[in-house]
Design an enzyme around this catalytic site. Sequence first.
Site, short mmCIF file in Angstrom:
data_model
loop_
_atom_site.label_atom_id
_atom_site.label_comp_id
_atom_site.label_asym_id
_atom_site.label_seq_id
_atom_site.Cartn_x
_atom_site.Cartn_y
_atom_site.Cartn_z
N ARG A 1 0.85 -1.19 0.00
CA ARG A 1 0.00 0.00 0.00
C ARG A 1 0.89 1.24 0.00
O ARG A 1 1.73 1.41 0.88
CB ARG A 1 -0.93 -0.01 1.22
CG ARG A 1 -1.81 1.21 1.34
CD ARG A 1 -2.92 1.00 2.36
NE ARG A 1 -3.87 -0.01 1.91
CZ ARG A 1 -5.02 -0.29 2.50
NH1 ARG A 1 -5.36 0.36 3.61
NH2 ARG A 1 -5.84 -1.21 2.03
N LYS B 1 -7.36 -14.12 6.01
CA LYS B 1 -7.92 -14.20 4.66
C LYS B 1 -7.40 -15.44 3.95
O LYS B 1 -8.17 -16.19 3.35
CB LYS B 1 -7.56 -12.95 3.86
CG LYS B 1 -8.14 -12.96 2.44
CD LYS B 1 -7.65 -11.79 1.61
CE LYS B 1 -8.15 -10.48 2.11
NZ LYS B 1 -7.85 -9.37 1.15
N LYS C 1 2.01 -7.88 4.83
CA LYS C 1 1.59 -6.65 4.16
C LYS C 1 2.76 -5.67 4.19
O LYS C 1 3.66 -5.79 5.04
CB LYS C 1 0.39 -6.01 4.87
CG LYS C 1 -0.48 -5.14 3.98
CD LYS C 1 -1.35 -5.96 3.04
CE LYS C 1 -2.30 -5.09 2.25
NZ LYS C 1 -3.23 -5.88 1.42
N ASP D 1 -1.85 -3.14 -4.08
CA ASP D 1 -2.82 -2.65 -3.10
C ASP D 1 -3.12 -1.19 -3.46
O ASP D 1 -2.76 -0.73 -4.55
CB ASP D 1 -2.27 -2.78 -1.67
CG ASP D 1 -3.36 -2.73 -0.62
OD1 ASP D 1 -3.65 -1.63 -0.10
OD2 ASP D 1 -3.96 -3.79 -0.33
N SER E 1 -5.70 -7.71 -10.37
CA SER E 1 -6.58 -8.61 -9.61
C SER E 1 -7.95 -7.99 -9.31
O SER E 1 -8.78 -8.62 -8.66
CB SER E 1 -5.92 -9.01 -8.29
OG SER E 1 -5.69 -7.86 -7.48
N THR F 1 -11.20 -9.92 -7.66
CA THR F 1 -11.60 -9.46 -6.33
C THR F 1 -13.07 -9.09 -6.33
O THR F 1 -13.83 -9.48 -5.44
CB THR F 1 -10.75 -8.25 -5.89
OG1 THR F 1 -9.37 -8.63 -5.87
CG2 THR F 1 -11.16 -7.78 -4.50
N ALA G 1 -13.90 1.12 -0.40
CA ALA G 1 -12.81 2.09 -0.34
C ALA G 1 -11.88 1.69 0.81
O ALA G 1 -11.61 0.52 1.01
CB ALA G 1 -13.38 3.50 -0.16
N ALA H 1 -15.59 -4.88 -0.61
CA ALA H 1 -14.20 -5.26 -0.86
C ALA H 1 -13.21 -4.63 0.10
O ALA H 1 -12.06 -5.07 0.16
CB ALA H 1 -13.83 -4.89 -2.30
N ALA H 2 -13.60 -3.60 0.83
CA ALA H 2 -12.66 -2.90 1.70
C ALA H 2 -12.13 -3.82 2.78
O ALA H 2 -12.85 -4.69 3.29
CB ALA H 2 -13.32 -1.68 2.33
#
Length: 356
Positions: free
Chosen positions: A51, A75, A87, A122, A153, A157, A244, A265-266
């Site tokens: 990110r 996940k 991450k 991301d 993706s 997603t 978002a 999806a957030a």
Amino acid sequence: MHTDAGVFARSHELSPRSHEQVVFCEDDRTGLKAIIAIHSTALGPALGGTRFYPYADESAALQDVLRLSWGMTYKAAAAGVNLGGGKAVIIGDPALAKTEALLGAYARFVNTLGGRYITAGDVGTNTGDLDVIGRHTAHVTGRSMAAGGSGDSARLTALGVFHSMRAGAEAVWGTPALANRTVGVEGAGKVGGELVELLLADGAEVCVSDVNEAALQRISQRHPAVRLLGSVAAAPVDIYAPCALGGTLTEDSAAALEAKLVCGAANNQLAHPVVEHALGERGITWVPDFVANAGGLIQVEGELRSAPASVVEADVARIYDRCRDIITVARGAGIGAGAAANRFAERRLDAIPRSN
């Protein structure tokens, strides 16, 4: 979470399953400032996106990367793939700070972890960035097809969220059909835009909100029937789809929701775990975000094992069955769907023998 707490305290506040490794990366030449968090490698190498975001300060960046990496462990476990959770965050405005040199420096930091962490895309990073990163490290997935990857993706997603939404609709209204349901999509970015396409094709009525006016205009030009709203969270919709940034579901916003189903999806949609109880008290079903948005993870895992696109898409479609099972178990046990999904993930994690 206490923003003044250190790494160890923050990790334990999230879960008794503490982070294995947190690495702070800085490169003076390119201006890179990044944090890579590996939460678990119990099921396999830790995979999670990078990110790129203008965090207010390093404390906010640390809080985000710890939460996101912890979420990736669950996940992956819930999705049934043999990957751990990790991450990374790069601190800065991607529109101003992102350069090929900076991405190369970041990739070299990824290399120092020896494959314990595999990066992907991301918020603030895209397939082009991953192609650049891939020139400096093999520990990357989600690259463009031209670079040997499986491409963006976002589509898969969104497809996973769509199937999750159908499972949630079946639990709430007795049918998975979304035709004539009003869905409020919060966030018109890559995933939100793909989700809008799927919803319209299924006959749903769609309204969209986004802080980015350009994103709204792109949706409006492509789909004139979509209504643009300042906010969809408290709008008269059947389904609220947060797509978002996370944390939009607070006790206050839960009290204002008119939707009977929340599925989007957030990541980290609940500001606090207690919010799911607040939703349940109002008869609102929440599909856990880390289950609903696993389509992208399933795609990049398929890329790692060179699975055909048709196989990967079928794997994503099975998110429907997983969500249906989780909701059924939750209702039978009198617990939230989030707790039921956690139990499913933790059973997989606990089945792995701990090394001495």
